[in-house]
Design an enzyme around this catalytic site. Structure first.
Site, PDB file in Angstrom:
ATOM      1  N   GLY A 202       0.815  -1.353  -0.007  1.00 42.02           N
ATOM      2  CA  GLY A 202       0.109   0.078   0.100  1.00 42.02           C
ATOM      3  C   GLY A 202       0.792   1.296  -0.139  1.00 42.02           C
ATOM      4  O   GLY A 202       0.307   2.489   0.184  1.00 42.02           O
ATOM      5  N   THR A 262       6.517  -0.074   2.610  1.00 43.47           N
ATOM      6  CA  THR A 262       5.668  -1.200   3.173  1.00 43.47           C
ATOM      7  C   THR A 262       6.466  -2.295   2.681  1.00 43.47           C
ATOM      8  O   THR A 262       7.538  -2.630   1.656  1.00 43.47           O
ATOM      9  CB  THR A 262       4.643  -1.292   2.496  1.00 43.47           C
ATOM     10  OG1 THR A 262       4.731  -0.915   0.740  1.00 43.47           O
ATOM     11  CG2 THR A 262       3.469  -0.189   2.877  1.00 43.47           C
ATOM     12  N   ASP A 327      10.890   4.857  -6.851  1.00 44.50           N
ATOM     13  CA  ASP A 327      10.316   3.473  -6.533  1.00 44.50           C
ATOM     14  C   ASP A 327      11.166   2.335  -6.416  1.00 44.50           C
ATOM     15  O   ASP A 327      10.964   1.395  -6.990  1.00 44.50           O
ATOM     16  CB  ASP A 327       9.154   3.250  -7.659  1.00 44.50           C
ATOM     17  CG  ASP A 327       8.283   2.114  -7.091  1.00 44.50           C
ATOM     18  OD1 ASP A 327       8.331   1.656  -5.996  1.00 44.50           O
ATOM     19  OD2 ASP A 327       7.487   1.449  -8.162  1.00 44.50           O
ATOM     20  N   CYS A 656      -6.612  -0.621 -13.326  1.00 45.01           N
ATOM     21  CA  CYS A 656      -7.450  -1.988 -13.381  1.00 45.01           C
ATOM     22  C   CYS A 656      -7.908  -2.269 -14.908  1.00 45.01           C
ATOM     23  O   CYS A 656      -8.029  -3.439 -15.304  1.00 45.01           O
ATOM     24  CB  CYS A 656      -8.425  -2.328 -12.484  1.00 45.01           C
ATOM     25  SG  CYS A 656      -7.594  -2.415 -10.713  1.00 45.01           S
ATOM     26  N   HIS A 657      -8.452  -1.187 -15.416  1.00 45.05           N
ATOM     27  CA  HIS A 657      -9.122  -1.009 -16.749  1.00 45.05           C
ATOM     28  C   HIS A 657      -8.088  -0.599 -17.621  1.00 45.05           C
ATOM     29  O   HIS A 657      -7.949   0.582 -18.012  1.00 45.05           O
ATOM     30  CB  HIS A 657     -10.366  -0.327 -16.768  1.00 45.05           C
ATOM     31  CG  HIS A 657     -11.375  -1.133 -15.713  1.00 45.05           C
ATOM     32  ND1 HIS A 657     -12.257  -2.201 -15.938  1.00 45.05           N
ATOM     33  CD2 HIS A 657     -11.805  -0.761 -14.561  1.00 45.05           C
ATOM     34  CE1 HIS A 657     -12.873  -2.546 -15.118  1.00 45.05           C
ATOM     35  NE2 HIS A 657     -12.709  -1.729 -13.990  1.00 45.05           N
TER      36      HIS A 657
END
Length: 744
Positions: A202, A262, A327, A656-657
């Site tokens: 997350g 995380t 990242d 997601c789409h």
């Protein structure tokens, strides 16, 4: 279709250190013994009791029944259907003829390892609203087995202890403890003596990272270690190490966002030194200038941290990427081994994180022994071996004021795909991606959004940048082409390989190409002189461990990303691997992927000598033009409304789409009339939440939902017109086109 990934995280040098990276801020346990306890045998044997085969996670097997001479006789022994089309990233465990493994969202299967017969199955009751804050598919990377218990983390943050024989729940613990933050679990637990430890995901959303230890027998919480400090205005930190870490953060840091860090994978127990090593993730927002404006190392982001399993206190730490803005998570799997360094046998932690280096870290004190570049890097020019710190190059990679092309990409030179260390060859085998990406950030400060992406960065991957730079505004095109790294992007947009690396020298002994930049997988090596690895194209390949020659290959028709394993029952050696496309970028299926042509049926595939043919999933139906959109819905929507909907879609939905042909998520350019009629009920009210589509009514008001709907209807009309024309001309419908995405 070659997708273009444009990541628009909508709410996505001063170095102050807390002691030198790799030092112990406050020793709390006995010093390591003079004689190091070494496992009598490296690698898995007839059983495979850990995800990595042994407690050191070598992903090496001592079995040699299957070897160079006979591996061409390998065939399917049995397969087991998982009844899901989502990604498979776990490596099964086998103990005494019982195979146990995990699948989508934390489901667990126990099977007869010889026949594939189902012994028991566990389906956690998961609140699928959690999909709002799951960046990279509903995957699960495995179980831990100890003391007659199976431990698994479910997607919604609940840790379960199951009875090994029956699958009955012995205890469960809500690791989120009612937090309103976007916590999820995709990683595997780790047992360290009498505790089981689990982290969470997350960081891109609103989470402050942590790991928690629970009593193996009772599930009682023993301790929790937070990976980044909390707002000092809320009181003292939870332990002295976090108080010290606070000096590496701006007092005006974005405490409201949680700051990330995380531990979504990479927890490794080391019984030789009674330590648990955790790999921590990226910060949120991504760029340090947004997260901690005055700079700082930002401990413990992107670090390896050694914790005492009894107390959760820090033994030592090494920060691989101080002040990370790219990242560069340190969450890749770790390997423990002994290597001869300068003539002395040395306990080493091997780690190949996203940032492009292969680290050799001394397990006794966290000091860097060596660091080799696996790929081209421009965020750092090397590692200063006296301090262990990277030699940063902000002139090349600080994108806080202007776009920069940064190497390696945020996808990482390495990622979650496990490497294998073979003590016989002395080589380290794993998937390596050589690619950069264009990074940009938005001006000003973004407001915090609960359970929503807060990374505040835009990304375009190098593989597609040469083709798609023309989609950028002209002034931005000029800026990008003027960057010193532009010529490299044009010459070699991306290269993904399976490599055999000498960890001491850093030399690549041999390599084998993967199909494309989205193609990577975990690796198994064996005493039979073999290296096993699948690929996204569905081919399970066996290489000669010494030179990389291909000795056997099986076309399974199923994308393979997970690391294989091997075991032996009743004198017969088996090799098993979990198959199914998904993970990061899961809705974007590459054209070379098996899931582009065939059903993405999740399966466990098990092979043996003299086995049979491997059946392939059925072919997907031919592509058809998009259905006609309802004429009465938003047919006269203004350009401003459609533009607003477009921005909202790519800021919230496109993760997601993908709206691409062959995606394993619904293409919203192809909705039928009934779906259009229920659009707001689905999007705002959660009509399909049990199917995995979360509700967004708390974040998106009805007028925003209407704008998104208007944009999708406009897209449906546009794409139908285009595809009807292609059909009339006899051309394929999946012509190369640009695609936008908000994460990978």
């Amino acid at each position: 279709m070659r997708p273009f990934f444009w990541i628009c995280f909508s709410t996505l040098l001063l170095c102050v250190s807390c002691g030198r990276s790799g030092t112990d801020p406050a020793p709390i346990s006995e010093p390591p013994p003079a004689e190091i306890a070494v496992a009598p045998q490296i690698g898995g044997g007839e059983d495979w009791p850990f995800s990595g085969g042994d407690v050191e996670s070598t992903y090496f097997s001592r079995l040699e029944q299957i070897n160079r001479k006979n591996v061409s006789e390998l065939g399917l022994a049995w397969e087991f259907p998982l009844h899901t089309n989502r990604g498979q990233e776990a490596t099964p465990i086998v103990i005494d003829g019982l195979m146990v493994t995990s699948s989508t969202a934390g489901r667990v299967f126990a099977l007869n390892a010889v026949t594939g017969e189902l012994i028991w199955r566990f389906d956690p009751v998961v609140d699928m609203q959690v999909n709002r804050t799951v960046c990279c598919d509903m995957v699960n990377r495995g179980v831990a087995v100890a003391n007659g218990r199976v431990f698994v983390g479910a997607l919604d943050g609940v840790l379960y202890a199951l009875d090994l024989k029956s699958g009955n729940v012995l205890w469960q613990a809500d690791t989120a403890e009612g937090s309103s933050r976007g916590i999820n679990i995709t990683g595997a637990p780790e047992v360290a003596g009498d505790v089981v430890i689990i982290g969470n995901g997350g960081a891109e959303y609103d989470v402050r990272g942590f790991v928690t230890a629970y009593d193996v027998a009772t599930g009682e919480e023993r301790w929790r270690f937070y990976t980044v400090p909390r707002n000092p205005a809320d009181g003292p930190q939870e332990n002295p190490e976090l108080e010290a870490a606070l000096s590496t953060w701006d007092t005006d840091s974005r405490w409201d966002i949680g700051l990330g860090g995380t531990v979504w994978d990479a927890i490794q127990y080391d019984p030789a030194f009674n330590a648990v090593y955790i790999g921590t993730g990226n910060g949120g927002p991504y760029h340090r200038a947004k997260r901690s404006p005055s700079g700082g190392d930002n401990l413990y982001l992107s670090s390896i941290v050694a914790l005492d399993p009894a107390t959760g206190r820090v033994k030592w730490h090494y920060q691989e990427t101080p002040g990370d803005s790219w990242d560069y998570t340190a969450t890749a799997p770790m390997t423990l081994t002994m290597l001869e360094i300068d003539g002395a046998e040395t306990p080493v932690l091997l780690h190949a994180p996203k940032n492009g280096f292969l680290y050799l870290i001394d397990r006794r004190d966290g000091k860097v022994i060596d660091a080799h570049s696996l790929v081209y890097q421009n965020w750092a020019s090397g590692i200063h071996m006296e301090t262990g710190r990277p030699i940063l190059t902000p002139e090349n990679t600080d994108y806080s004021q202007e776009p920069k092309i940064v190497f390696p990409a945020t996808t990482g030179a390495s990622n979650w795909h496990p490497f294998s260390y073979n003590p016989q060859t002395g080589l380290y085998y794993g998937a390596v991606l050589d690619m950069g990406n264009l990074l940009m950030t938005t001006p000003g400060e973004k407001p915090f959004r609960e359970k929503a992406i807060n990374s505040d960065a835009s990304i375009m991957f190098g593989a597609d940048l040469p083709v798609l730079i023309s989609t950028l505004p002209p002034f931005l095109q000029e800026m990008v082409k003027a960057l010193p790294e532009w010529s490299r992007v044009e010459e070699v947009p991306a290269k993904s390989e399976l490599r055999a690396v000498d960890p001491v020298s850093g030399e690549t002994v041999w390599s084998a190409p993967y199909g494309g930049w989205q193609d990577r997988s975990g690796v198994l090596s064996t005493a039979g002189g073999l290296v096993f690895a699948g690929n996204v194209g569905g081919v399970f390949t066996v290489y000669d461990a010494a030179n990389g020659d291909v000795l056997a290959s099986i076309d399974t028709g199923s994308s393979i990303m997970a690391a294989p394993m091997t075991y032996k029952v009743d004198g017969v050696q088996y090799v098993a691997v979990m198959a199914g496309w998904g993970g990061g970028g899961w809705p974007y299926v590459p054209r070379y992927g098996a899931a582009y042509e065939r059903r993405n049926d999740g399966r466990i595939l098990v092979f043996r000598l003299g086995g049979g043919e491997t059946p392939k999933p059925g072919l997907l139906p031919p592509l058809a033009p998009a259905p006609e959109a309802p004429k009465s819905l938003f047919a006269d929507a203004s350009e401003d409304m459609i533009a607003k909907g477009r921005a909202l879609f790519y800021g919230n939905c496109a993760i997601c789409h993908s709206n691409q042909h062959r995606s394993i998520s619904p293409d919203l350019r192809r909705m039928d009339p009934s779906t259009h009629e229920m659009f707001n009920d689905i999007l705002l009210e959660g009509l399909l939440v049990e199917n995995g589509m979360p509700a967004w009514g708390d974040l998106l008001p009805p007028e925003d939902a209407d704008a998104i709907h208007a944009f999708l209807l406009a897209e449906q009309r546009r794409i139908r017109e285009r595809e009807l024309k292609l059909q009339e001309e006899g051309l394929p419908l999946d012509q190369p086109s640009a695609a936008l995405l908000s994460n990978f």
